[in-house]
Design a protein around this motif. Structure first.
Motif, PDB file in Angstrom:
ATOM      1  N   VAL A 283       0.606  -1.014   0.175  1.00  0.00           N
ATOM      2  CA  VAL A 283       0.067   0.186  -0.080  1.00  0.00           C
ATOM      3  C   VAL A 283       0.694   1.077  -0.550  1.00  0.00           C
ATOM      4  CG1 VAL A 283      -0.328   0.281   2.503  1.00  0.00           C
ATOM      5  CG2 VAL A 283      -1.702   1.137   0.948  1.00  0.00           C
ATOM      6  N   PHE A 284       2.310   1.111   0.912  1.00  0.00           N
ATOM      7  CA  PHE A 284       2.954   1.805   0.439  1.00  0.00           C
ATOM      8  C   PHE A 284       3.792   2.792  -0.727  1.00  0.00           C
ATOM      9  CE2 PHE A 284       7.116   3.908   0.909  1.00  0.00           C
ATOM     10  CZ  PHE A 284       7.005   5.021   1.585  1.00  0.00           C
ATOM     11  N   LYS A 285       4.184   1.349  -1.579  1.00  0.00           N
ATOM     12  CA  LYS A 285       4.407   1.337  -2.896  1.00  0.00           C
ATOM     13  C   LYS A 285       3.476   2.566  -3.377  1.00  0.00           C
ATOM     14  CE  LYS A 285       8.140  -1.581  -2.803  1.00  0.00           C
ATOM     15  NZ  LYS A 285       8.989  -2.908  -2.939  1.00  0.00           N
ATOM     16  N   HIS A 286       2.268   1.925  -3.307  1.00  0.00           N
ATOM     17  CA  HIS A 286       1.561   2.449  -4.497  1.00  0.00           C
ATOM     18  C   HIS A 286       1.161   3.628  -4.077  1.00  0.00           C
ATOM     19  CE1 HIS A 286       0.415  -1.090  -6.657  1.00  0.00           C
ATOM     20  NE2 HIS A 286       0.120  -1.581  -5.599  1.00  0.00           N
ATOM     21  N   GLU A 290       1.713   7.217  -6.837  1.00  0.00           N
ATOM     22  CA  GLU A 290       0.511   7.849  -7.015  1.00  0.00           C
ATOM     23  C   GLU A 290       0.968   9.134  -6.674  1.00  0.00           C
ATOM     24  OE1 GLU A 290      -3.723   8.391  -5.172  1.00  0.00           O
ATOM     25  OE2 GLU A 290      -3.154   6.818  -5.217  1.00  0.00           O
ATOM     26  N   VAL A 291       1.474   9.760  -5.929  1.00  0.00           N
ATOM     27  CA  VAL A 291       1.709  11.051  -5.195  1.00  0.00           C
ATOM     28  C   VAL A 291       2.972  11.610  -6.061  1.00  0.00           C
ATOM     29  CG1 VAL A 291      -0.009  10.259  -3.862  1.00  0.00           C
ATOM     30  CG2 VAL A 291       2.607  10.696  -3.206  1.00  0.00           C
ATOM     31  N   LEU A 315       6.286  -0.466 -10.227  1.00  0.00           N
ATOM     32  CA  LEU A 315       6.148   0.273  -9.275  1.00  0.00           C
ATOM     33  C   LEU A 315       7.646   1.382  -8.382  1.00  0.00           C
ATOM     34  CD1 LEU A 315       4.034  -2.062  -5.866  1.00  0.00           C
ATOM     35  CD2 LEU A 315       3.664   0.255  -7.269  1.00  0.00           C
ATOM     36  N   ALA A 316       8.777   0.604  -9.926  1.00  0.00           N
ATOM     37  CA  ALA A 316       9.555   1.375  -9.489  1.00  0.00           C
ATOM     38  C   ALA A 316       9.801   1.387 -10.861  1.00  0.00           C
ATOM     39  CB  ALA A 316      11.155   0.427  -8.620  1.00  0.00           C
ATOM     40  N   ASP A 317      11.110   2.246 -10.936  1.00  0.00           N
ATOM     41  CA  ASP A 317      12.183   2.498 -12.268  1.00  0.00           C
ATOM     42  C   ASP A 317      13.390   1.758 -11.865  1.00  0.00           C
ATOM     43  OD1 ASP A 317       9.262   4.283 -12.955  1.00  0.00           O
ATOM     44  OD2 ASP A 317      10.002   5.861 -11.572  1.00  0.00           O
ATOM     45  N   MET A 318      13.883   2.244 -10.660  1.00  0.00           N
ATOM     46  CA  MET A 318      15.319   1.386 -10.878  1.00  0.00           C
ATOM     47  C   MET A 318      15.316   0.573  -9.593  1.00  0.00           C
ATOM     48  SD  MET A 318      17.510   4.502 -12.706  1.00  0.00           S
ATOM     49  CE  MET A 318      18.690   3.170 -12.394  1.00  0.00           C
ATOM     50  N   ILE A 319      16.381  -0.219  -9.541  1.00  0.00           N
ATOM     51  CA  ILE A 319      16.294  -1.084  -9.015  1.00  0.00           C
ATOM     52  C   ILE A 319      18.167  -0.709  -7.725  1.00  0.00           C
ATOM     53  CG2 ILE A 319      16.532  -3.328  -7.467  1.00  0.00           C
ATOM     54  CD1 ILE A 319      13.625  -2.095  -8.012  1.00  0.00           C
TER      55      ILE A 319
END
Length: 366
Positions: A283-286, A290-291, A315-319
């Protein structure tokens, strides 16, 4: 083959060759006296320049900002010159490198600060936290941290100015940008997290107040070098170095909203990575996705498959891959081809010389 990890990505005006980040890792090999980056460190980072983005090891913005022996600074001319060796070496290999700007606040000992009492959001000693000092041998000597004094308004103003100057120094040293270290229990984190901040002025209490110092530091840095060259690292769910927040999802979602408003180029989230640690709540990652509209980086116990899935899920663009980069200078190539990963020697992580820093070989296919 990890297709998603090897897609190029834009980071502000920069074009990155892949989605793999080498995150900041303290190695404590700066030249003494003076805490300057050196040729050995230049070799180390250049060996790893195939990462889409390197964030160099935590680098103190002032003498009082130093928490551990032998870590590099970025506040003297000598230090700027030292870092120039590193950035030149990385750029010769077509790499991209950011500096991580660091003030440890209360996570230090007077042996590392020239005898000066540390500063923090509040006069609270970090419990059960040790740092290492130079005890006259090649082995770091671990000691308990000392109690800090609460920062005055003048202190806050001065440290914000130090961050601004450090950002300018980083660009002078050839870095492509900077990352504010606002994670892992260090100074900015000591303002953000409720249990480390007992102030009753505009920098304490409500979430908005506890985020004020973070906002002021970011504004000073983006004003100096541009928002497209400033990223931020947060650690919402860790209790590293004794900082804990009572409502981390709420607090750090608010932080993401603020950082979006300030247009920082990326948000780098350090996940809890010790054994049996809880996963970062989905839920935090979403919420963050979102923000916050910039590039989102997650780091913490990722392997190739987990990283690929995180990018595919959106949910991530880079790791970021921390420890794997220590023993695998060619980590992107190994991930791309499914080659086995070497294991690092934990005894050579901090201090010492080239052993355990620059002597890990690239993978040789039969």
């Amino acid at each position: 083959m990890k297709d998603a990890l090897f897609q190029p990505i834009k980071l502000g005006s920069l074009s990155l060759q892949n989605r793999i980040v080498m995150p900041p890792m303290t190695r404590s090999r700066a030249t003494q006296p003076g805490n300057s980056a050196n040729d050995m460190m230049a070799t180390y980072y250049a060996q790893r320049a195939s990462a889409g983005l390197i964030v160099a090891e935590s680098t103190q913005i002032s003498a009082l900002g130093q928490g551990y022996a032998w870590t590099p600074g970025i506040y003297s001319e000598e230090q700027i010159t030292g870092w120039r060796k590193v950035t030149d070496a990385v750029h010769e290999k077509d790499g991209v490198i950011f500096a991580q700007l660091w003030h440890v606040g209360r996570v230090t000992h007077t042996a590392n600060t020239g005898g000066e009492q540390p500063i923090s959001s509040s006069a609270l000693k970090a419990e059960n936290v040790k740092v290492f000092i130079d005890n006259g041998t090649d082995e770091p000597g671990f000691v308990d941290v000392v109690e800090p004094r609460e920062m005055t308004k003048e202190d806050i103003k001065n440290v914000v100015a130090e961050y601004r100057q450090a950002a300018l120094n980083a660009i002078e040293a050839g870095f492509d940008g900077v990352e504010l270290h606002a994670a892992n229990g260090y100074l900015v984190n000591q303002f953000i997290d409720s249990e480390a901040n007992k102030r009753n002025d505009e920098y304490g209490g409500a979430i908005e107040n506890r985020l004020r110092f973070l906002g002021e530091v970011i504004e000073a840095m983006t004003d100096a070098i541009g928002a497209d060259r400033v990223g931020v690292r947060l650690a919402p769910f860790t209790s590293l170095n004794g900082t804990v927040d009572k409502t981390p999802v709420e607090t750090y979602t608010a932080a993401a909203v603020l950082l979006n408003k300030l247009n920082v180029v990326y948000l780098h989230i350090a996940e809890v990575d010790w054994d049996d640690a809880p996963d970062t709540p989905t839920v935090f990652k979403h919420n963050v996705r979102e923000v916050y509209q910039g590039v989102i980086i997650y780091a913490g116990k990722y392997d190739g498959d987990k990283a690929e899935q995180a990018v595919k899920d959106g949910l991530a663009d880079m790791i970021g891959f921390g420890r794997p980069f220590v023993a695998n200078p060619d980590l992107p190539n190994r991930l791309r081809n499914g080659y086995p990963l070497a294991q690092h020697d934990p005894n050579t992580l901090f201090g010492g010389g080239e052993k355990g820093l620059t002597d890990y070989p690239e993978y040789q296919a039969d």
